[in-house]
Every structure is written in C-alpha cells, then in structure tokens.
Design an enzyme around this catalytic site. Structure first.
Site, short mmCIF file in Angstrom:
data_model
loop_
_atom_site.label_atom_id
_atom_site.label_comp_id
_atom_site.label_asym_id
_atom_site.label_seq_id
_atom_site.Cartn_x
_atom_site.Cartn_y
_atom_site.Cartn_z
CB ILE A 258 0.44 6.24 2.58
CG1 ILE A 258 1.87 6.49 3.06
CG2 ILE A 258 -0.22 5.17 3.43
CD1 ILE A 258 1.95 7.30 4.32
CB CYS A 259 -2.95 3.10 -0.90
SG CYS A 259 -4.66 2.78 -1.33
CG LEU A 260 -4.56 5.06 5.67
CD1 LEU A 260 -4.65 3.56 5.96
CD2 LEU A 260 -3.61 5.71 6.67
CG ASN B 141 -1.74 -1.26 1.31
OD1 ASN B 141 -1.42 -2.14 2.12
ND2 ASN B 141 -2.73 -1.42 0.44
#
Ligand code: ZN
Ligand code: ZN
Ligand code: ZN
Ligand code: ZN
Lengths: 474, 152
Positions: free
Chosen positions: B87-89, B80
């Site tokens: 950041i993939c959040l 992620n």
C-alpha cells in the site's frame, strides 16, 4: 522470539470480551482438580445473592457498581495523563516546545530511531509533527513537566483506594498479577488462564493485595477436613440492615460532626463472614492453699493504718495453713484465622465471649452464601500456644480470689500456692458470625467488626481530632 | 527478546475488539498477537462497494516507533496498491508517528479505497489507466471486486 504462552491468554481475554465461552471456562477446570473446591465455593458466593437479608450482598452490589464507576473515572483520568506513545502513565514527562508531553524514555527512543533514519538533529513531534530541535544538552534539555508529575503521583495515590477488578471477568477483585500477560486477575481467572491444554503455563504470577482487593479471597473454608466433630456454626442474630444501623450509631456517637460524616465517610462494604474459632472446654482440678489469718476480732483491724502509738500493740495473728482442692470448668476461644483482623483489634475480638454455642447435634447448617474463613491455626498449636496458658492464668486468678475472700475483710494471706491440674480437654470448631465493615474517611480506610451474635462492635476510628474539630467549626 | 507484551499493544487490541470501527475488523492471530487478520469492507459509493478485503498487519518489535506492516491479501484494482498488495500510504512510511495507531492506519486505508489517488501511484499501470480513462478504470475495479473480493 515471542513467547508462545502470551498470545493464548490475551486471546482468552479477548474472546471473553467479545462474548465468548466464558461459562465454559468456568466449568471445565472444576472437573479436573483437587483445588476446585475453593473455586466453586467462591463462585457460588457470587451467584445467588439475595436469599436472605444476611447474605444479601446488595451493599456489595452498590459498592461494586459505585467503585466501578469510580474505576471508570480513573480510567478516563489515566488516559488524560498517559503518553500517546507507550499508553502508560507518563514516566518522567517532558514537554516539547510545541507543549506536547511524552515520557522521557519514549522521546529518547524516538530520537534514536529518527537518527538512524535520517541522521539529523531534529525530530517531529508525534502529535503535531512540528519539527523539534534536539537541545544541545540532549534529551535533558527538555524541561520535566513538574505539574504532571505531581498530578500523577496524587492520582496514583487516590487510585489505591479504588479497588481493581479482574481484567478477565471484571466482577471479582484482583488478587494476582501475571507479569507475562500483563494482566490483573482474580484468583479463579488466573488459574483458568494459565491452565492451557492440560498444562500449566510457566508465568511469573505475583500476589497482589490491591487495597482491599484480596481480603476475602485470602482463605476460604476448606471443606476437605475430616475431623471427628463437624464444626458448629453460630447463627446470625443480626441482619445486614441491623448491622448497618449498629455501625451508623457507633460512628455517629463519635466526636465528628454529622455533616462531616455525610461528606467524607463512605462505606466500602459490609460483609458477613464466619470467623473460625477453636473452643476448648477444660476441666481443672486445682490444689491451692495459703497461710491465712482471719484478722483480729477486736476490730482495730490490720487494715487500719497503724499509728505510732499502737504500733507496738500486740496482735495475736493466728495463721492457719489452709489447703483446698477445687474442680472448675473453663472455656477458651481462640481465633484461628486472624489474617483479616488488624493486630490492635485482635485482643478485643479475642475477648468476645462465645456464648449460646449450640451443640453439634443441634447445630444449624451454615448459610451457604456466607464465606467461612479457613482454619490457619491447628488444634494443638491453638492449645499449646494460646489456650492452655490462658486457662492456667485464669484458674490461678480464681483461686487467689477464693483465698482472699476466705481471709475476711481484714484478713491476710501469705505463701500462696496454686497448682492447676488440667484433667480434661474437649475441643470444638466453632464459627462465629461477624460482619466486616470497611469504611473510608479522609482517604484512609478503617476496619470495623460487628459480632452478629450479640451486636458488639469494635473497630478503628479516625483519631485526627484536631483536624476534624477544626472542620466542625469551619 | 520481548518477555512482556507492551501495554500499548494489549490496549490497542482490546479496543479494536471491544469498539470496532465500522466496516473494519482486526483480530490477532492465535499463535502471534503481533500479527492481525484484518478485514475491510469496501466503502459505499466506491468501486469496491460490496467487496470484502482481507489484509494482514504485523507489528514489528520497534512498534510504535516504526509503522505497522500492512498488506492486502485480496487482489484489488487500485492505483495505490500494487500486485503484491503493498500500500502506498504516507502514514505507513515517512509520515508515520508513534501517536498513530492500528485503528488510524486501518481507517486511512479504508479512506484510500474511497478516494484513490493516482497522482501518488504505486501501481503505475493502474494509475495510468485511472488518469487516462477513469470510467473504464472504475468499472475494472468493480469487476475485480466482484471477482476477487466476493465474501470468501
Ligand atoms: Zn511514554
Ligand atoms: Zn507537538
Ligand atoms: Zn476474574
Ligand atoms: Zn500469564
């Protein structure tokens, strides 16, 4: 876009909190500057506390720790009534259908932001993410939370009685607020924080008088004065604990019930202070005179009410022109810093006789732990504006009394004249030892001043008699 | 032009420093209080255990209306997180809420290190690797941790 000065001071604050170089900061500027005397003076006051009973600030300590826990309580309460978007106390709180509450302006910001993003007429509640419709009337369609508003108002009021401590050192009371740094600071920390790398930061600093906050930071004695005579300090005859007893007796001699006292009265502090006076020792030579009659020797004096039958009785009033010259000595004491004394107490404090003033060469050095207030009225002003007139009036009174007494019991005087000639004036700075007491009753604060030379006490009392009597009988 | 720093940022910063979350440190930069140097310790029992990860976090002018910008500065092998450290959040994007804060963001990133989610990938090849051969991917992540996240 971001003011370079801001980060610095925040960092200073943060560094201190994480156990940084606080000590260092306190010592550095003292080496620089001219204004450091006051500062170092204040610091000593706070450092060694327990030398003697008089300067022992254990009361202050209790007060400080109790008001600190009070402050913590307020911090907790404040958080309960704070908006989770801006972290400030709710400003015009509105409640969403999900019952979560935010400031009106914060929701407005949120709506305009989500409109930008997805152009819809709904938004998500920041706390529970429930999709919320924007009312037809717009933001005004959400009801204001009146309960929160009145609770916040009350809390703010109550909070005024909770003294604030410096955001930086957390021990001294707040005296300044920096608009840019958004910090409440004591005088010393404010100077330190804004003195960056030898330069003064251009921040807008407000003087803050938060309740009793800056009381004693106002004016400390400036040691730079170069008068001929050094000031005389009258020693403390009354210890702090004696003062506390005097106060207790005074307050419980009032009308309210002892139980009421215990519950509702809290002493904020008992603080020893040297109160500055100008003392004028004055020599007068006064010429006074009058036409005096000594009354009739027959006894049916003029003072008996003349009745109609003897009103035409002829009295031989012998008027004597009497002139006298008399020399007298007066002393007048003028308080020269009354910033801490409420106006209505001032006359009473002013009437305190300063007795037992040691002469300059017998003068005991002052207790260094006790603050001496600065002279705010200079000598000539004190003389011209206050002392001279007082002495002339007093002298006239004395002379008039002399004239009257020389008339005998039934005599008379007319054409009185008094010419006061001030022949010699000597002035002296004298510090009178006093205790300032502040207490809170029924969420109002009151001042009491105890003369630590002769135990005289004056002060404010709660006058809400009806209310308190009612409490007494309830 | 902001002439005064929002109370919110001051409060968050104060709290971050006085009560730091375990394994996380965030310090504002000396010349810009909206820019934070962040360090996250690799969580125990994760492939990142023992690693010290540096991140940068920036609060834009419309914070808290929009999420803070966060990026890994230390190279990390994670489905992620991409090569640029992005950041993939969800909470950094569409799930952002102004009621969230720096602390919650950093805690979420820490949790993301404990539980990588290859079904919502940002680095496609890493995610693929994770899905096809998790064991191998994890050992590569450990290797990178030793290689790049070793103290400095
Ligand atoms: Zn708000
Ligand atoms: Zn909600
Ligand atoms: Zn301070
Ligand atoms: Zn400032």
């Amino acid at each position: 876009m971001i003011d370079c000065d801001i980060p610095f001071s925040i960092l200073m604050m943060l560094k201190n909190q994480s156990g940084g170089n606080h000590q260092h900061q306190h010592t550095t500027p003292q080496q620089h500057s001219s204004s450091s005397t006051t500062q170092s003076g204040t610091i000593t006051t706070f450092r060694n506390k327990r030398d003697s009973d008089i300067s022992d600030s254990s009361g202050d300590e209790d007060y400080r720790s109790s008001s600190k826990s009070l402050q913590q309580l307020f911090v907790g309460l404040t958080e309960d009534f704070s908006c989770s978007i801006c972290y400030e106390l709710f400003d015009k709180p509105i409640s969403l259908p999900c019952s979560h509450t935010f400031c009106k302006t914060c929701i407005e910001d949120l709506i305009s932001n989500s409109k930008l993003n997805n152009n819809s007429n709904t938004f998500l509640c920041p706390l529970c993410r429930i999709e919320t419709k924007i009312p037809e009337k717009g933001i005004d369609g959400f009801p204001l939370n009146g309960f929160f508003m009145s609770a916040i108002e009350k809390m703010k009021k109550a909070n005024n009685f909770c003294p604030r401590f410096c955001d930086q050192c957390t021990t001294k009371k707040v005296a300044r607020k920096c608009e840019q740094c958004n910090l409440f600071l004591c005088k010393g920390c404010c100077e330190l924080l804004h003195f960056v790398g030898g330069q003064k930061a251009q921040h807008q600093i407000l003087l803050v008088d938060s309740h009793i906050s800056s009381d004693f930071d106002l004016e400390t004695h400036n040691t730079k004065d170069s008068e001929l005579d050094p000031p005389v300090y009258i020693p403390f005859n009354v210890s702090r604990s004696q003062c506390s007893t005097i106060f207790k007796n005074w307050i419980s001699s009032l009308w309210f019930a002892p139980s009421d006292l215990k519950v509702n009265l809290s002493v904020r502090y008992i603080k020893p202070i040297y109160l500055p006076y100008w003392i004028f020792e004055v020599q007068t030579t006064t010429k006074y005179g009058a036409l005096i009659s000594v009354g009739s020797s027959s006894g049916s004096g003029l003072l008996t009410a003349p009745n109609i039958y003897n009103s035409h009785t002829k009295f031989d009033l012998i008027w004597n022109h009497k002139i006298n010259i008399f020399s007298d000595k007066y002393r007048s004491a003028i308080i020269s810093n009354n910033k801490l004394i409420d106006k209505d107490l001032l006359t009473q404090v002013q009437s305190w006789e300063l007795t037992n003033i040691p002469s300059v060469d017998q003068s005991v050095p002052p207790n260094p732990k006790i603050q001496a207030l600065a002279y705010l009225i200079d000598e000539s002003t004190a003389w011209k504006k206050y002392a001279e007139q007082k002495i002339r009036t007093k002298d006239r009174e004395v002379c008039e009394n002399r004239i009257k007494s020389s008339c005998g019991v039934s005599g008379m005087a007319k054409d009185i004249f008094v010419e006061t000639d001030i022949t010699r004036v000597a002035s002296q700075k004298v510090f009178l030892p006093v205790y300032f007491i502040k207490y809170i009753y029924d969420s109002k604060s009151y001042t009491v001043i105890v003369n630590a030379q002769n135990s005289k006490i004056i002060g404010h009392r709660p006058y809400a008699q009806g209310l308190s009597l009612f409490k007494m009988f309830k | 032009m902001m002439n005064s720093l929002p109370k919110r940022i001051i409060k968050e910063t104060q709290r971050l420093i006085s009560e730091p979350a375990p394994g996380i440190s965030a310090t504002p930069a000396t010349d810009n209080v909206r820019y934070f140097n962040v360090i996250i310790a690799g969580p125990v029992e994760s492939p990142f255990e023992g690693g010290i990860f540096h991140l940068e976090l920036f609060l834009t002018d419309d914070y808290p209306m929009s999420a803070p910008k966060v990026r890994f500065l230390t190279k990390i092998y994670h489905p992620n997180i991409d090569k640029l450290g992005r950041i993939c959040l969800d909470i950094l994007k569409e799930k952002w809420s102004p009621a969230l804060q720096i602390r919650t963001v950093l805690l979420s990133i820490q949790a993301l290190l404990s539980a990588p989610n290859p079904d919502d990938p940002l680095a496609n090849d890493v995610a693929e690797h994770w899905k096809t051969n998790e064991k191998e991917a994890i050992s590569k992540a450990k290797e990178w941790t030793k290689l790049y996240a070793n103290k400095e």
